[in-house]
Design an enzyme around this catalytic site. Structure first.
Site, PDB file in Angstrom:
ATOM      1  CB  ILE A 194     -31.542   6.334  -0.469  1.00 18.90           C
ATOM      2  CG1 ILE A 194     -32.307   6.758  -1.730  1.00 18.90           C
ATOM      3  CG2 ILE A 194     -30.175   5.826  -0.843  1.00 18.90           C
ATOM      4  CD1 ILE A 194     -31.705   7.963  -2.427  1.00 18.90           C
ATOM      5  CD  GLU A 195     -37.217   8.164  -1.585  1.00 16.14           C
ATOM      6  OE1 GLU A 195     -36.834   8.694  -0.524  1.00 16.14           O
ATOM      7  OE2 GLU A 195     -38.008   8.713  -2.367  1.00 16.14           O
ATOM      8  CB  SER A 196     -38.661   2.439   1.829  1.00 17.39           C
ATOM      9  OG  SER A 196     -38.293   1.548   0.771  1.00 17.39           O
TER      10      SER A 196
END
Length: 292
Positions: free
Chosen positions: A147-149
């Site tokens: 979900i971050e990158s």
């Protein structure tokens, strides 16, 4: 300048007798030479074993965990991050209505991007699992870069975060990463993963709950502490569902369910194809005490 070697006659004239080595002397010299060579390589081997591991993709020494000890150029103001012994508890992959919504969004609306993310994940998964196990962290947390990158080490956010774990510069430096105009170790998969493991461990140590720790990863510990004081609650779901301004920001309210959805899908990924999961989400392997 050429050096002349004295002849036998000249040595006699100078009353300097020639030294002639017998076979016994030669054998003794050979033994001593062999012994010194063995000692040399033994010392070299010991020295190599004491050096920190350096990845092929990084010229810097790794910091923190038993995989490494220090990073050159690390500021003396960085606090000591000693390894805390013991395995931390697993993340409760609770399937709440918020998590179910995110699971459906991933599987039905963003399945192409999710497939690409998991294809990239394969390159880093073994390394991340080794580092997180070494730090005593549950491997469910490795879903965080989903979900971050999207598991893209070159990913950048408009706010200035960068790398697989989307570190802001100040947090990255706090955990020993070099961030300046010439070097940005947030994009180094190994070094940033070690820093992320330490950061997550510290957040859990502070909050004592993985849902709160993950919320603090997104909003900062200060923001979560203030929300807990305003609502007089230490339960993440109560903070998240608070309709007043006393709760946490909407971005953080969405962040933890997104992570839990990604972790649930990641747990099932090796057993089912994306098409199967999208057609029948009941195949998903949920975590402890699922809340529907």
């Amino acid at each position: 300048m050429k050096l002349k070697t004295a002849s036998a006659d000249s040595m006699k004239r100078a009353n300097c007798p020639q030294v002639i080595f017998s076979n016994q002397h030669r054998q003794r010299r050979a033994f001593v030479g062999f012994f010194l060579v063995v000692c040399h390589f033994s010392l070299v081997g010991c020295a190599l074993r004491s050096l920190p591991f350096v990845s092929p993709n990084s010229s810097e020494m790794l910091a923190g965990s038993r995989i490494g000890t220090a990073i050159p150029g690390q500021s003396s103001s960085v606090p000591s991050q000693e390894r805390i012994p013991g395995q931390l508890p697993p993340v409760d992959l609770a399937v709440t209505p918020e998590v179910t919504h995110e699971i459906n969004r991933y599987l039905l609306r963003h399945n192409v991007g999710l497939q690409q993310t998991f294809d990239r994940r394969d390159e880093y998964l073994t390394m991340m699992e080794a580092i997180f196990r070494d730090e005593g962290l549950p491997t469910e947390l490795i879903a965080l870069p989903i979900i971050e990158s999207g598991f893209d080490p070159g990913a950048r956010s408009p706010a200035g975060a960068r790398g697989l774990w989307q570190f802001m510069p100040s947090t990255a430096r706090h955990y020993g990463l070099i961030v300046n105009k010439k070097v940005d170790q947030r994009s180094d998969p190994i070094l940033s993963t070690i820093a992320a493991a330490k950061f997550l461990r510290d957040l859990y140590k502070e909050h004592g709950d993985w849902h709160l720790a993950l919320a603090a990863y997104n909003a900062g510990s200060g923001g979560i502490r203030r929300a807990m004081l305003r609502t007089k609650s230490s339960d993440y779901w109560e903070l998240s569902r608070s309709t007043s301004k006393k709760g946490i920001a909407i971005q953080t309210r969405q962040f933890v369910p997104k992570f839990l959805a990604a972790a649930v899908i990641a747990r099932s990924w090796n057993r089912y194809e994306l098409v199967e999961l999208a057609a029948d989400p009941s195949l998903l392997l949920v975590g402890m005490n699922p809340k529907v």
